[in-house]
Motif scaffolding. Structure first.
Motif, PDB file in Angstrom:
ATOM      1  N   PHE A 113       0.818  -1.199   0.000  1.00 41.31           N
ATOM      2  CA  PHE A 113       0.000   0.000   0.000  1.00 41.31           C
ATOM      3  C   PHE A 113       0.856   1.255   0.000  1.00 41.31           C
ATOM      4  CE2 PHE A 113      -2.278  -3.366   2.295  1.00 41.31           C
ATOM      5  CZ  PHE A 113      -3.330  -3.531   1.415  1.00 41.31           C
ATOM      6  N   SER A 114       0.328   2.279  -0.655  1.00 41.79           N
ATOM      7  CA  SER A 114       0.993   3.580  -0.697  1.00 41.79           C
ATOM      8  C   SER A 114       0.784   4.307   0.637  1.00 41.79           C
ATOM      9  CB  SER A 114       0.406   4.414  -1.831  1.00 41.79           C
ATOM     10  OG  SER A 114      -0.930   4.800  -1.492  1.00 41.79           O
ATOM     11  N   PRO A 115       1.519   5.382   0.885  1.00 40.98           N
ATOM     12  CA  PRO A 115       1.264   6.165   2.096  1.00 40.98           C
ATOM     13  C   PRO A 115      -0.182   6.677   2.175  1.00 40.98           C
ATOM     14  CG  PRO A 115       3.396   6.756   1.180  1.00 40.98           C
ATOM     15  CD  PRO A 115       2.738   5.839   0.177  1.00 40.98           C
ATOM     16  N   THR A 116      -0.757   7.060   1.049  1.00 42.49           N
ATOM     17  CA  THR A 116      -2.158   7.498   1.040  1.00 42.49           C
ATOM     18  C   THR A 116      -3.074   6.348   1.446  1.00 42.49           C
ATOM     19  OG1 THR A 116      -1.756   9.180  -0.642  1.00 42.49           O
ATOM     20  CG2 THR A 116      -4.024   8.383  -0.430  1.00 42.49           C
ATOM     21  N   GLU A 117      -2.829   5.172   0.905  1.00 49.58           N
ATOM     22  CA  GLU A 117      -3.656   4.005   1.254  1.00 49.58           C
ATOM     23  C   GLU A 117      -3.481   3.627   2.714  1.00 49.58           C
ATOM     24  OE1 GLU A 117      -3.778   2.077  -3.226  1.00 49.58           O
ATOM     25  OE2 GLU A 117      -2.211   1.426  -1.827  1.00 49.58           O
ATOM     26  N   HIS A 118      -2.281   3.761   3.261  1.00 53.24           N
ATOM     27  CA  HIS A 118      -2.085   3.494   4.693  1.00 53.24           C
ATOM     28  C   HIS A 118      -2.881   4.488   5.538  1.00 53.24           C
ATOM     29  CE1 HIS A 118       0.660   0.138   5.137  1.00 53.24           C
ATOM     30  NE2 HIS A 118       1.334   0.580   4.080  1.00 53.24           N
ATOM     31  N   ALA A 119      -2.948   5.751   5.107  1.00 52.03           N
ATOM     32  CA  ALA A 119      -3.740   6.742   5.834  1.00 52.03           C
ATOM     33  C   ALA A 119      -5.224   6.372   5.790  1.00 52.03           C
ATOM     34  CB  ALA A 119      -3.510   8.135   5.245  1.00 52.03           C
ATOM     35  N   VAL A 120      -5.685   5.890   4.643  1.00 51.23           N
ATOM     36  CA  VAL A 120      -7.080   5.464   4.517  1.00 51.23           C
ATOM     37  C   VAL A 120      -7.353   4.253   5.405  1.00 51.23           C
ATOM     38  CG1 VAL A 120      -8.767   4.433   2.930  1.00 51.23           C
ATOM     39  CG2 VAL A 120      -7.458   6.457   2.236  1.00 51.23           C
ATOM     40  N   ALA A 126      -9.980   3.196  12.550  1.00 53.00           N
ATOM     41  CA  ALA A 126     -10.469   4.023  13.653  1.00 53.00           C
ATOM     42  C   ALA A 126     -11.988   4.139  13.620  1.00 53.00           C
ATOM     43  CB  ALA A 126      -9.827   5.414  13.586  1.00 53.00           C
ATOM     44  N   LEU A 127     -12.536   4.451  12.459  1.00 53.64           N
ATOM     45  CA  LEU A 127     -13.982   4.659  12.362  1.00 53.64           C
ATOM     46  C   LEU A 127     -14.755   3.367  12.602  1.00 53.64           C
ATOM     47  CD1 LEU A 127     -16.067   6.837  11.913  1.00 53.64           C
ATOM     48  CD2 LEU A 127     -15.819   6.504   9.449  1.00 53.64           C
ATOM     49  N   THR A 128     -14.212   2.242  12.158  1.00 53.63           N
ATOM     50  CA  THR A 128     -14.895   0.960  12.320  1.00 53.63           C
ATOM     51  C   THR A 128     -14.750   0.419  13.737  1.00 53.63           C
ATOM     52  OG1 THR A 128     -14.607   0.483   9.986  1.00 53.63           O
ATOM     53  CG2 THR A 128     -15.058  -1.405  11.432  1.00 53.63           C
ATOM     54  N   ARG A 129     -13.560   0.496  14.282  1.00 54.06           N
ATOM     55  CA  ARG A 129     -13.328  -0.080  15.613  1.00 54.06           C
ATOM     56  C   ARG A 129     -13.880   0.781  16.746  1.00 54.06           C
ATOM     57  NH1 ARG A 129      -7.199  -2.131  14.398  1.00 54.06           N
ATOM     58  NH2 ARG A 129      -7.755  -4.257  13.832  1.00 54.06           N
ATOM     59  N   GLU A 130     -13.755   2.092  16.612  1.00 48.87           N
ATOM     60  CA  GLU A 130     -14.090   2.981  17.722  1.00 48.87           C
ATOM     61  C   GLU A 130     -15.274   3.911  17.441  1.00 48.87           C
ATOM     62  OE1 GLU A 130     -12.521   2.500  20.550  1.00 48.87           O
ATOM     63  OE2 GLU A 130     -11.213   1.023  19.591  1.00 48.87           O
ATOM     64  N   ALA A 131     -15.708   3.991  16.188  1.00 50.72           N
ATOM     65  CA  ALA A 131     -16.752   4.942  15.772  1.00 50.72           C
ATOM     66  C   ALA A 131     -16.333   6.386  16.047  1.00 50.72           C
ATOM     67  CB  ALA A 131     -18.094   4.619  16.423  1.00 50.72           C
ATOM     68  N   GLN A 132     -15.041   6.596  16.149  1.00 49.70           N
ATOM     69  CA  GLN A 132     -14.431   7.912  16.357  1.00 49.70           C
ATOM     70  C   GLN A 132     -13.129   7.939  15.566  1.00 49.70           C
ATOM     71  OE1 GLN A 132     -15.720  10.420  18.359  1.00 49.70           O
ATOM     72  NE2 GLN A 132     -17.464   9.076  18.730  1.00 49.70           N
ATOM     73  N   VAL A 133     -12.710   9.109  15.144  1.00 51.90           N
ATOM     74  CA  VAL A 133     -11.442   9.241  14.436  1.00 51.90           C
ATOM     75  C   VAL A 133     -10.576  10.233  15.197  1.00 51.90           C
ATOM     76  CG1 VAL A 133     -10.320   9.917  12.287  1.00 51.90           C
ATOM     77  CG2 VAL A 133     -12.511   8.727  12.217  1.00 51.90           C
ATOM     78  N   PRO A 134      -9.471   9.783  15.767  1.00 45.77           N
ATOM     79  CA  PRO A 134      -8.569  10.707  16.458  1.00 45.77           C
ATOM     80  C   PRO A 134      -8.032  11.776  15.499  1.00 45.77           C
ATOM     81  CG  PRO A 134      -8.011   8.425  16.973  1.00 45.77           C
ATOM     82  CD  PRO A 134      -9.021   8.396  15.856  1.00 45.77           C
ATOM     83  N   ASP A 135      -7.763  12.941  16.043  1.00 45.37           N
ATOM     84  CA  ASP A 135      -7.243  14.038  15.231  1.00 45.37           C
ATOM     85  C   ASP A 135      -5.994  13.642  14.465  1.00 45.37           C
ATOM     86  OD1 ASP A 135      -9.319  15.678  16.046  1.00 45.37           O
ATOM     87  OD2 ASP A 135      -8.142  16.666  17.623  1.00 45.37           O
ATOM     88  N   ALA A 136      -5.124  12.862  15.076  1.00 47.40           N
ATOM     89  CA  ALA A 136      -3.881  12.467  14.408  1.00 47.40           C
ATOM     90  C   ALA A 136      -4.146  11.608  13.170  1.00 47.40           C
ATOM     91  CB  ALA A 136      -2.964  11.721  15.388  1.00 47.40           C
ATOM     92  N   VAL A 137      -5.144  10.752  13.239  1.00 48.55           N
ATOM     93  CA  VAL A 137      -5.503   9.904  12.094  1.00 48.55           C
ATOM     94  C   VAL A 137      -6.091  10.779  10.988  1.00 48.55           C
ATOM     95  CG1 VAL A 137      -7.019   8.031  11.303  1.00 48.55           C
ATOM     96  CG2 VAL A 137      -5.797   7.829  13.489  1.00 48.55           C
ATOM     97  N   PHE A 138      -6.980  11.700  11.356  1.00 44.83           N
ATOM     98  CA  PHE A 138      -7.574  12.584  10.357  1.00 44.83           C
ATOM     99  C   PHE A 138      -6.510  13.487   9.733  1.00 44.83           C
ATOM    100  CE2 PHE A 138     -10.017  16.123   8.660  1.00 44.83           C
ATOM    101  CZ  PHE A 138     -11.011  15.450   7.979  1.00 44.83           C
ATOM    102  N   ALA A 139      -5.556  13.931  10.523  1.00 41.54           N
ATOM    103  CA  ALA A 139      -4.491  14.809  10.015  1.00 41.54           C
ATOM    104  C   ALA A 139      -3.656  14.117   8.940  1.00 41.54           C
ATOM    105  CB  ALA A 139      -3.605  15.281  11.163  1.00 41.54           C
TER     106      ALA A 139
END
Length: 175
Positions: A113-120, A126-139
């Motif tokens: 996977f590319s860096p973009t795909e790793h970010a996805v 995060a969204l599936t496991r926690e139903a929340q996305v930490p700011d660092a993941v969104f960044a």
């Protein structure tokens, strides 16, 4: 075995128009998910329209779409979706077996996977496991996508969380 019976189209002729639309958009078959959803015809038809929109009418690209769908399915233990998407989309949409296998891991750490795909993938996790996305993941995600793509990505993840959880609840049978 499914927890509820599949709709028998031969004994439900009133469903013929809905079944015809579903067949036209789903490989010419009445696939098992719609055999269950047709107990509520309006939901089955709206589900079809919604899933088709999030799969085919986005700017995300086929490879990224399949990464999202497979990863959500893996995290939600939805073997039906994993099997169907590996069978019908692997190779055609830019995912090879190595990439699919990497998505099956608990933590995806692969040069497939590319860096973009790793970010996805981190966003999906995060969204599936926690139903929340930490700011660092969104960044990590934000600089790689425009606003429309972030909305489409978020809705795709949410749609497949819904999809896989409903299928798991009803214990859909493999195709």
């Amino acid at each position: 075995m499914a927890r509820i019976p599949y709709v028998d189209e031969t004994t439900n002729p009133e469903l013929a128009p809905a079944i015809g639309r579903i067949r036209a958009e789903r490989r010419g078959k009445l696939i098992p998910v719609y055999g269950l959803l047709l107990h509520s015809p309006a939901i089955a038809e709206e589900w079809l329209a919604f899933i088709n929109a999030v799969r085919w009418k986005t700017q995300l690209g086929a490879r990224l779409r399949e990464i999202v769908i497979l990863r959500v399915a893996v995290l939600n233990h939805a073997s039906y979706v994993v099997d169907v998407h590996r069978q019908h989309f692997t190779g055609k949409d830019g995912l090879d077996d190595a990439a699919c296998d990497a998505l099956l891991a608990d933590t995806v750490d692969s040069d497939a996977f590319s860096p973009t795909e790793h970010a996805v993938i981190a966003y999906v996790d995060a969204l599936t496991r926690e139903a929340q996305v930490p700011d660092a993941v969104f960044a990590r995600l934000r600089p790689k996508f425009d606003t429309r793509q972030i909305v489409e990505l978020s809705v795709l993840i949410g749609a497949y969380n819904m999809h896989t959880r409903v299928l798991n609840a009803l214990r859909i049978d493999p195709e």
